[in-house]
Design an enzyme around this catalytic site. Structure first.
Site, PDB file in Angstrom:
ATOM      1  N   LYS A  11       0.815  -1.219   0.000  1.00 25.72           N
ATOM      2  CA  LYS A  11       0.000   0.000   0.000  1.00 25.72           C
ATOM      3  C   LYS A  11       0.853   1.276   0.000  1.00 25.72           C
ATOM      4  O   LYS A  11       2.059   1.242   0.281  1.00 25.72           O
ATOM      5  CB  LYS A  11      -0.927  -0.024   1.217  1.00 25.72           C
ATOM      6  N   TYR A  51     -12.310  -1.897  -3.889  1.00 24.15           N
ATOM      7  CA  TYR A  51     -12.838  -2.064  -2.524  1.00 24.15           C
ATOM      8  C   TYR A  51     -14.360  -1.943  -2.467  1.00 24.15           C
ATOM      9  O   TYR A  51     -14.910  -1.624  -1.407  1.00 24.15           O
ATOM     10  CB  TYR A  51     -12.206  -1.031  -1.587  1.00 24.15           C
ATOM     11  N   ASN A 114      -2.037   0.500   6.717  1.00 30.56           N
ATOM     12  CA  ASN A 114      -1.484  -0.721   7.296  1.00 30.56           C
ATOM     13  C   ASN A 114      -0.648  -1.548   6.317  1.00 30.56           C
ATOM     14  O   ASN A 114      -0.557  -2.765   6.439  1.00 30.56           O
ATOM     15  CB  ASN A 114      -2.601  -1.545   7.951  1.00 30.56           C
ATOM     16  N   HIS A 117      -2.309  -5.280   1.601  1.00 30.30           N
ATOM     17  CA  HIS A 117      -3.624  -5.911   1.410  1.00 30.30           C
ATOM     18  C   HIS A 117      -3.376  -7.359   1.011  1.00 30.30           C
ATOM     19  O   HIS A 117      -2.418  -7.651   0.296  1.00 30.30           O
ATOM     20  CB  HIS A 117      -4.404  -5.223   0.272  1.00 30.30           C
ATOM     21  N   GLU A 128      -9.781 -10.612  -7.375  1.00 32.37           N
ATOM     22  CA  GLU A 128      -8.766  -9.559  -7.216  1.00 32.37           C
ATOM     23  C   GLU A 128      -7.584  -9.759  -8.172  1.00 32.37           C
ATOM     24  O   GLU A 128      -7.041  -8.790  -8.698  1.00 32.37           O
ATOM     25  CB  GLU A 128      -8.294  -9.526  -5.756  1.00 32.37           C
TER      26      GLU A 128
HETATM   27  N1  UDP Z   1      -9.763  -0.062   7.250  1.00 29.85           N
HETATM   28  C1  UDP Z   1      -9.815   1.180   7.853  1.00 29.85           C
HETATM   29  N2  UDP Z   1     -10.485   1.304   9.052  1.00 29.85           N
HETATM   30  C2  UDP Z   1     -11.087   0.247   9.646  1.00 29.85           C
HETATM   31  C3  UDP Z   1     -11.030  -1.019   9.036  1.00 29.85           C
HETATM   32  C4  UDP Z   1     -10.362  -1.141   7.838  1.00 29.85           C
HETATM   33  O1  UDP Z   1      -9.281   2.159   7.323  1.00 29.85           O
HETATM   34  O2  UDP Z   1     -11.688   0.422  10.723  1.00 29.85           O
HETATM   35  C5  UDP Z   1      -9.033  -0.204   5.964  1.00 29.85           C
HETATM   36  C6  UDP Z   1      -7.672  -0.866   6.163  1.00 29.85           C
HETATM   37  O3  UDP Z   1      -6.746  -0.293   5.243  1.00 29.85           O
HETATM   38  C7  UDP Z   1      -7.984  -2.315   5.820  1.00 29.85           C
HETATM   39  C8  UDP Z   1      -8.994  -2.150   4.682  1.00 29.85           C
HETATM   40  O4  UDP Z   1      -9.781  -1.028   5.073  1.00 29.85           O
HETATM   41  O5  UDP Z   1      -6.819  -3.048   5.459  1.00 29.85           O
HETATM   42  C9  UDP Z   1      -9.896  -3.333   4.419  1.00 29.85           C
HETATM   43  O6  UDP Z   1     -10.517  -3.695   5.635  1.00 29.85           O
HETATM   44  P1  UDP Z   1     -10.654  -5.222   6.068  1.00 29.85           P
HETATM   45  O7  UDP Z   1     -11.553  -5.258   7.257  1.00 29.85           O
HETATM   46  O8  UDP Z   1     -11.033  -6.053   4.880  1.00 29.85           O
HETATM   47  O9  UDP Z   1      -9.172  -5.605   6.578  1.00 29.85           O
HETATM   48  P2  UDP Z   1      -7.993  -6.489   5.955  1.00 29.85           P
HETATM   49  O10 UDP Z   1      -8.609  -7.652   5.229  1.00 29.85           O
HETATM   50  O11 UDP Z   1      -7.197  -5.594   5.032  1.00 29.85           O
HETATM   51  O12 UDP Z   1      -7.168  -6.915   7.146  1.00 29.85           O
END
Ligand code: UDP
Length: 140
Positions: A11, A51, A114, A117, A128
Site C-alpha cells: 500500500k 474495494y 497498514n 492488502h 482480485e
Molecule cells: N480499514 C480502515 N479502518 C477500519 C477497518 C479497515 O481504514 O476500521 C481499511 C484498512 O486499510 C484495511 C482495509 O480497510 O486493510 C480493508 O478492511 P478489512 O476489514 O477487509 O481488513 P484487511 O482484510 O485488510 O485486514
C-alpha cells in the site's frame, strides 16, 4: 494442502517509505513466490472499484483516497495454502493487534495505513487477481 494464488498489494504508506523490498522478503521467507508484480498509481475510482465490498463502511472514502495517494505494488503470490499464509504473514488489520514478526506489526502506521492488502478467500483471490492481471502476466 493445495497450491494457491493470492493477490497482494503493497500500500501507499509502505511504497512511500521505500519498504517494498523488505515486505517482499517477508513473503519469500514464508515460502510464497512472486509470480506477477507491477507498480501502478490507482485513481480514486479504481481504488473504489477494487474495494466495492466496503462501500457502505464509514472508512470507505478515506480508504479510496489513501489507496490513490501514492503508487502501490500489486503482486500475485503463489504457494501451498497461499491465501491463509499471506494473511498470517500480514498480521491483523490493526497493527496494535498484530502478532510479533508480521508485516503490519513491523511496518504499519495505523489501522487504515497498514502497509499491505491480501485476499481473504479463494473467491476474492480469483476476483482480485483478475482485477489487476491478465493470464499472460502470471508467470509461475
Ligand atoms: N480499514 C480502515 N479502518 C477500519 C477497518 C479497515 O481504514 O476500521 C481499511 C484498512 O486499510 C484495511 C482495509 O480497510 O486493510 C480493508 O478492511 P478489512 O476489514 O477487509 O481488513 P484487511 O482484510 O485488510 O485486514
Amino acid at each position: 494442502m493445495a497450491t494457491e494464488r493470492t493477490l497482494s498489494i503493497i500500500k501507499p504508506d509502505a511504497t512511500k517509505r521505500n519498504l517494498t523490498g523488505k515486505i517482499v522478503a517477508k513473503f519469500e521467507d514464508a515460502g510464497l513466490r512472486v509470480v506477477a508484480s507491477k507498480r501502478i498509481h490507482l485513481t480514486p475510482a479504481q481504488a473504489g472499484a477494487f474495494y466495492a465490498e466496503h462501500k457502505e463502511r464509514g472508512f470507505y472514502g478515506e480508504l479510496c483516497e489513501f489507496m490513490a495517494s501514492e503508487p502501490v505494488v500489486v503482486q500475485v503470490l503463489e504457494g501451498e495454502g497461499a491465501i491463509a499464509k499471506n494473511r498470517e504473514v500480514m498480521g491483523a488489520t490493526d497493527p496494535a493487534a498484530a502478532a510479533a514478526g508480521t508485516i503490519r506489526k513491523e511496518f504499519a502506521l495505523s489501522k487504515g495505513e497498514n502497509s499491505v492488502h491480501g485476499s481473504d478467500s479463494e473467491a476474492s483471490a480469483a476476483r482480485e487477481i483478475a482485477f489487476f492481471f491478465s493470464g499472460l502476466e502470471l508467470v509461475g
